[in-house]
Scaffold this motif. Structure first.
Motif, PDB file in Angstrom:
ATOM      1  N   SER A 223      81.054  -2.301  48.906  1.00 36.57           N
ATOM      2  CA  SER A 223      81.242  -1.486  50.119  1.00 36.57           C
ATOM      3  C   SER A 223      80.924  -0.022  49.838  1.00 36.57           C
ATOM      4  CB  SER A 223      82.680  -1.625  50.634  1.00 36.57           C
ATOM      5  OG  SER A 223      82.953  -2.955  51.005  1.00 36.57           O
ATOM      6  N   TYR A 226      77.155   0.277  49.381  1.00 39.35           N
ATOM      7  CA  TYR A 226      76.436   0.118  50.648  1.00 39.35           C
ATOM      8  C   TYR A 226      76.551   1.389  51.489  1.00 39.35           C
ATOM      9  CZ  TYR A 226      74.558  -2.300  54.739  1.00 39.35           C
ATOM     10  OH  TYR A 226      73.788  -2.683  55.810  1.00 39.35           O
ATOM     11  N   GLU A 229      74.266   3.957  49.935  1.00 45.99           N
ATOM     12  CA  GLU A 229      72.871   3.642  50.245  1.00 45.99           C
ATOM     13  C   GLU A 229      72.484   4.152  51.627  1.00 45.99           C
ATOM     14  OE1 GLU A 229      71.789  -0.433  49.958  1.00 45.99           O
ATOM     15  OE2 GLU A 229      71.898  -0.498  47.767  1.00 45.99           O
ATOM     16  N   ASN A 230      73.376   3.976  52.560  1.00 47.65           N
ATOM     17  CA  ASN A 230      73.065   4.362  53.935  1.00 47.65           C
ATOM     18  C   ASN A 230      73.106   5.874  54.157  1.00 47.65           C
ATOM     19  OD1 ASN A 230      72.603   1.786  55.271  1.00 47.65           O
ATOM     20  ND2 ASN A 230      74.747   1.367  54.812  1.00 47.65           N
ATOM     21  N   CYS A 247      73.230  -4.938  48.841  1.00 44.77           N
ATOM     22  CA  CYS A 247      74.683  -4.705  48.715  1.00 44.77           C
ATOM     23  C   CYS A 247      75.486  -5.445  49.777  1.00 44.77           C
ATOM     24  CB  CYS A 247      74.970  -3.205  48.789  1.00 44.77           C
ATOM     25  SG  CYS A 247      74.617  -2.345  47.241  1.00 44.77           S
ATOM     26  N   TYR A 248      74.954  -5.541  51.003  1.00 44.58           N
ATOM     27  CA  TYR A 248      75.714  -6.223  52.053  1.00 44.58           C
ATOM     28  C   TYR A 248      75.926  -7.702  51.717  1.00 44.58           C
ATOM     29  CZ  TYR A 248      71.018  -7.576  53.657  1.00 44.58           C
ATOM     30  OH  TYR A 248      69.734  -8.056  53.729  1.00 44.58           O
ATOM     31  N   VAL A 285      75.897  -5.094  59.490  1.00 44.56           N
ATOM     32  CA  VAL A 285      74.764  -4.916  58.569  1.00 44.56           C
ATOM     33  C   VAL A 285      73.696  -4.092  59.276  1.00 44.56           C
ATOM     34  CG1 VAL A 285      72.903  -6.072  57.309  1.00 44.56           C
ATOM     35  CG2 VAL A 285      75.224  -7.046  57.287  1.00 44.56           C
TER      36      VAL A 285
END
Length: 469
Positions: A223, A226, A229-230, A247-248, A285
């Motif tokens: 988590s 992720y 990353e975003n 990652c998701y 996602v």
């Protein structure tokens, strides 16, 4: 052999025995005559290419002089121009004994650890896993008093090699316990894959509390990664190390693992709560490419199937036919589902003969593939052994052929012995003893033979424990 001069001595003896002058052997082997002369006088180190030429000229197997060449590598100035090709050729020819010797010699100087790690990574990527293992082990020993990420990565690679090549569950568990000490020193990307592998092992040996703990940690790490990353731009992401899957995927997988752990502990209400979390990945996602759609779709299918299963196991028996109809549409998942249906039949005293007949072609499992990759063969075999135990209980409970039921038990025991699955071996032996009076002489002899194999496994385990002490 055994001294730095033996290659030269054997070459000279060969030339004398065949009445060859330098120029003749040079022409025969493709070596330069002057170079050959300097090699014979001990004034010139032998390169790997020259060693190959000498060996071929003498009509000997390519690795004939490999043990002697180790000494050659260290007789002059230590040079990676000789050692590097020797390491890789030894790996290609499976001369692991030579690899072990040269690694030990090199690591007398710990400055070579970094270079050996690079070689190990190349061998690992080239699927020369056992050769890579020797180098990783050497680097690990060299750095055992450090808390480096490289040490952890060496241990992770060794762990992966051991569990891929090992069918013995006790050995897999030993490898997992040894590696787990290093898992949190890994880069976050490697941690996620490592945790997934550890969960597989702990699941195989029925340590479901440990699976749940690891899945909880996986969810937290995935988590965080992720979210990071975003936040990053594409340009910043280019050099970032990534796990094997997005990652998701690990977030969804953590929910699936916790659901499975809850199910195996008999807490189906808790299992259903986790199912809801991996059922609707499309809601959170961010990605919308083909890979993400495939991953989300597969988890959604597992969610539907597992919802039927958990409802069934909580006593909603009216969902059984619906469950059977649903799995009929997903052939590669049928075997695993039938195993759970038989378990439910034993719990609730159901007759599922029609379902067993309907899915007979899928028992034993026909495929290791699903729509989303492959089941590990070890996981399938463990699942099959458990299925045979459940099926034998079902046959006994429904007054089927006792001979068929006992044969089913013994088949389960054979698979369990091959995998060294202690829990399943015990279950099979207790079940057979319970119905021993129905066994003919042939079945009793088979059971006696298999019991002897179980005893030998336990004796071996006791010896290993004594050695450890």
């Amino acid at each position: 052999m055994g001294s730095v001069h033996s290659i030269r001595e054997e070459l000279l003896a060969y030339m004398n025995g065949n009445q060859m002058i330098h120029s003749h052997f040079a022409e025969l082997s493709g070596l330069n005559s002057g170079t050959l002369s300097r090699i014979l006088k001990g004034k010139h180190p032998i390169s790997m290419a020259q060693l190959a030429a000498i060996t071929a000229g003498m009509k000997l197997p390519e690795d004939y002089f490999f043990e002697d060449y180790i000494e050659e590598c260290f007789a002059f100035v230590v040079s990676m121009r000789r050692i590097r090709p020797f390491i890789f050729r030894s790996a290609q020819l499976d001369r692991l004994d030579c690899l072990e010797q040269i690694v030990n010699r090199l690591l007398e100087d710990l400055s070579y650890a970094s270079l050996l790690f690079e070689f190990a990574e190349l061998l690992y990527g080239d699927n020369k896993r056992q050769a890579a293992r020797i180098l990783y082990q050497g680097v690990s020993e060299a750095e055992k008093y450090q808390h480096s990420e490289r040490l952890a990565l060496c241990q992770y690679r060794i762990f992966r090699i051991e569990i891929e090549d090992q069918h013995d569950l006790e050995e897999k568990l030993r490898a997992a316990a040894q590696f787990e000490l290093y898992v949190y020193r890994l880069d976050a990307a490697d941690q996620l894959d490592a945790m997934k592998q550890l969960m597989h092992i702990y699941g195989l040996v029925h340590k479901w509390k440990r699976v749940d703990e690891l899945a909880k940690k996986m969810h937290r790490i995935a988590s965080i990664q992720y979210e990071l990353e975003n936040r990053r731009s594409d340009t910043i992401d280019e050099g970032l190390k990534r796990p094997e899957r997005p990652c998701y995927y690990y977030i969804l997988y953590a929910y699936l693992a916790r659901a499975t752990a809850s199910e195996e502990c008999g807490d189906y209400k808790r299992a259903l709560s986790f199912v809801k979390m991996y059922a609707n990945g499309e809601r959170w996602v961010h990605e919308n490419d083909e890979q993400s759609r495939q991953i989300i779709a597969q988890f959604s299918k597992w969610a539907v199937a597992n919802t039927y299963l958990y409802r069934l196991m909580t006593g909603e028996l009216d969902v059984l036919d619906e469950y059977a109809d649903y799995i009929a549409l997903h052939e590669n998942e049928i075997f695993v589902a039938v195993r759970y249906i038989v378990r439910a039949a034993n719990v609730f005293k159901l007759n599922v003969d029609s379902i067993l007949d309907r899915f007979a072609p899928y028992i034993p499992y026909e495929s290791s593939k699903t729509e989303f990759g492959e089941y590990k063969q070890t996981i399938l075999k463990e699942s099959y052994a458990q299925f045979l135990i459940e099926l034998a209980i079902y046959l006994f409970n429904h007054n089927k052929s006792k001979e068929q039921a006992l044969n089913t038990v013994l088949k389960g025991l054979e698979i369990s012995i091959a995998m060294n699955s202690s829990k399943n071996m015990v279950a099979c032996m207790i079940l057979f003893e319970q119905y021993r009076d129905f066994a003919d002489q042939e079945l009793l002899e088979r059971f006696k033979k298999l019991s002897s194999e179980v005893y030998q496994l336990n004796a071996k385990k006791d010896l290993i424990l004594l050695d450890a002490l």
